[in-house]
Design a protein around this motif. Sequence first.
Motif, mmCIF file in Angstrom:
data_model
loop_
_atom_site.group_PDB
_atom_site.id
_atom_site.type_symbol
_atom_site.label_atom_id
_atom_site.label_comp_id
_atom_site.label_asym_id
_atom_site.label_seq_id
_atom_site.Cartn_x
_atom_site.Cartn_y
_atom_site.Cartn_z
ATOM 1 N N UNK A 274 4.549 -10.769 11.536
ATOM 2 C CA UNK A 274 3.161 -11.218 11.512
ATOM 3 C C UNK A 274 2.956 -12.066 10.252
ATOM 4 N N UNK A 275 2.575 -13.314 10.438
ATOM 5 C CA UNK A 275 2.228 -14.178 9.297
ATOM 6 C C UNK A 275 0.705 -14.202 9.233
ATOM 7 N N UNK A 276 0.157 -13.906 8.070
ATOM 8 C CA UNK A 276 -1.310 -13.854 7.967
ATOM 9 C C UNK A 276 -1.736 -14.348 6.595
ATOM 10 N N UNK A 277 -2.967 -14.760 6.533
ATOM 11 C CA UNK A 277 -3.502 -15.267 5.278
ATOM 12 C C UNK A 277 -3.726 -14.081 4.314
ATOM 13 N N UNK A 278 -3.488 -14.305 3.028
ATOM 14 C CA UNK A 278 -3.582 -13.224 2.031
ATOM 15 C C UNK A 278 -5.018 -12.752 1.837
ATOM 16 N N UNK A 279 -5.171 -11.783 0.957
ATOM 17 C CA UNK A 279 -6.529 -11.254 0.751
ATOM 18 C C UNK A 279 -7.431 -12.341 0.163
ATOM 19 N N UNK A 280 -8.693 -12.267 0.507
ATOM 20 C CA UNK A 280 -9.660 -13.234 -0.017
ATOM 21 C C UNK A 280 -10.761 -12.437 -0.697
ATOM 22 N N UNK A 281 -10.740 -12.451 -2.035
ATOM 23 C CA UNK A 281 -11.775 -11.690 -2.752
ATOM 24 C C UNK A 281 -13.105 -12.427 -2.674
ATOM 25 N N UNK A 282 -13.045 -13.732 -2.511
ATOM 26 C CA UNK A 282 -14.186 -14.653 -2.552
ATOM 27 C C UNK A 282 -14.827 -14.714 -3.948
ATOM 28 N N UNK A 283 -14.203 -14.098 -4.918
ATOM 29 C CA UNK A 283 -14.615 -14.325 -6.302
ATOM 30 C C UNK A 283 -13.479 -13.860 -7.230
ATOM 31 N N UNK A 284 -12.411 -14.671 -7.247
ATOM 32 C CA UNK A 284 -11.219 -14.279 -8.006
ATOM 33 C C UNK A 284 -11.501 -14.052 -9.488
ATOM 34 N N UNK A 410 6.020 -3.390 -2.095
ATOM 35 C CA UNK A 410 4.897 -2.737 -1.414
ATOM 36 C C UNK A 410 3.571 -2.815 -2.200
ATOM 37 N N UNK A 411 3.665 -2.633 -3.514
ATOM 38 C CA UNK A 411 2.433 -2.516 -4.307
ATOM 39 C C UNK A 411 1.779 -3.846 -4.672
ATOM 40 N N UNK A 412 2.523 -4.919 -4.512
ATOM 41 C CA UNK A 412 1.948 -6.220 -4.899
ATOM 42 C C UNK A 412 0.860 -6.636 -3.926
ATOM 43 N N UNK A 413 -0.177 -7.279 -4.454
ATOM 44 C CA UNK A 413 -1.262 -7.767 -3.590
ATOM 45 C C UNK A 413 -1.308 -9.290 -3.662
ATOM 46 N N UNK A 414 -0.898 -9.953 -2.600
ATOM 47 C CA UNK A 414 -0.977 -11.422 -2.604
ATOM 48 C C UNK A 414 -2.415 -11.870 -2.388
ATOM 49 N N UNK A 415 -2.910 -12.756 -3.271
ATOM 50 C CA UNK A 415 -4.306 -13.178 -3.116
ATOM 51 C C UNK A 415 -4.411 -14.660 -2.768
ATOM 52 N N UNK A 416 -3.269 -15.281 -2.516
ATOM 53 C CA UNK A 416 -3.289 -16.666 -2.065
ATOM 54 C C UNK A 416 -1.984 -16.916 -1.331
ATOM 55 N N UNK A 417 -1.986 -17.815 -0.366
ATOM 56 C CA UNK A 417 -0.790 -18.087 0.427
ATOM 57 C C UNK A 417 -0.758 -17.267 1.706
ATOM 58 N N UNK A 418 0.400 -17.331 2.369
ATOM 59 C CA UNK A 418 0.564 -16.631 3.657
ATOM 60 C C UNK A 418 1.585 -15.513 3.452
ATOM 61 N N UNK A 419 1.255 -14.304 3.891
ATOM 62 C CA UNK A 419 2.236 -13.217 3.727
ATOM 63 C C UNK A 419 2.789 -12.817 5.088
#
Length: 468
Positions: A274-284, A410-419
Amino acid sequence: MIEKCQVFTPSQNVIELLDAAGYKRDLYGKKIIENACGDGNILVEIVRRYIEDSLNNNINLDKIKEGLEVDIHGAEIDEQHYFKCLANLDEMASSFGILNVNWKILNLDFLKQNFDGQFDYVIGNPPYINYRELNDETRAYLRENFTSCKFGKFDYFYAFVEASFKSISSTGKLAYLIPNSLFKNVFAQELRGIILPHLVRIIDYTSHKLFSQALTSSAIIVCDKKISSKNFEYKDIKKGSTTVIQKETLDKKWIFENYNFESEPKRRFGDYFSAAISVATLFNKAYILKEFKEEENHVCVGRFRIENDLIRRGISPRSLNSKKSELIIFPYKYVNSKLVRYSNEDFNKSFPEATKYLCNFSEELRNRKSDKNTKWFEYGRSQALAHLNQPKLLLSTVVTKEVKVYELTKDCIPYSGIYIVPKKELTLIQAKEILESKAFNEYVRAIGINANGNSLRITAVDINNYRF
Ligand SMILES: C[S@@+](CC[C@H](N)C(=O)[O-])C[C@H]1O[C@@H](n2cnc3c(N)ncnc32)[C@H](O)[C@@H]1O
């Protein structure tokens, strides 16, 4: 909002645009409009051509003046640019000894007029404003009045192309300088359907940038209402090549590269991963910590001591590239691999320091255009969160030469890009091999949207649709 789009066409491209439309000879009596004319960069050249051609056809100056007043039209919403345009047109006309022209240039919103079928030529470089930058009122107006804006995240220029297309007569021509994302953007599909029947030519600047501040590259599209052909001419400026494209070979995205989809293998990437867009905080600014000091039970950020349980490694392709270490506040937890959301009370009680820190940004956090039912301290979008708690791959949405794929724990949180996470049978190592392969790179060259210079923008959907 409008100021953002006030980027005017360089003179070389004005010439290419008018040549592409065939606005060269026998111009007297032909009605033309430049419908977002700015200072008149394009109109001034139109007027020059009109006067010179009329003189070549032995039309006298009085008649030419009358012609200018009937045939040459313009629209500009911004009053200052409108007046500047009039002054520039006066200067051009007076250089031929034609004075006091009563120009048909109007200071108004072109998208609120009805010029259906009125012009022999519509020429222009319309305003480009992406969906995010459009205010709610404009979004609603466009959605209501333009088929090309009914769905998804349309750009303001879609409405301009649609309105311009309608404004040409049954024998008229449209030549428009637009972002070449029109060919591939998923939300421009409706618009592609509108212009395709009468499309006769594309001049694609691909990686050649005309406007330094624009995010995509440019192209000229030419439509001719009296021609409904099965093919059109496609010119790639960077490669210097011209090909004939059969319209029936174009699918949802318009792909002009020689990429053979027919011979593609059967396995679809999205069935195995599954390729999906990373988390979007909308206020990094609030969540991503760039300056910090890690201590035993907490992370110090300025005068705040944020509780360790809320802190993860925050990852973006850019931070990996520059080897910068960043942290992210992760206001959730996983219990037995399931995402658990804190209640307001729990969050305040368990993380008083983080609450104080986030309260600093409370106005901005509350003003985000977040998903429904999002709590003020949570990320704006929650779609990516459910599958993040496992090893994953990350790649940028912008590919320059090669596709760079990063492995995240596992613990890393991608906040930009595609994971990317696995679904069945195949491993992440295999996914990495597929995405770093030459074949995938060729696919990206074919389906990507020109971004900066030689870079191409791809989406998670593109990756899921790849066959290997
Ligand atoms: C990208 S600039 C191009 C100007 C000119 N066509 C050129 O190429 O030099 C777009 C222009 O459209 C104007 N504009 C934006 N929205 C408009 C609207 N709804 N109706 C008319 N003009 C508009 C802006 O003020 C700006 O001057």
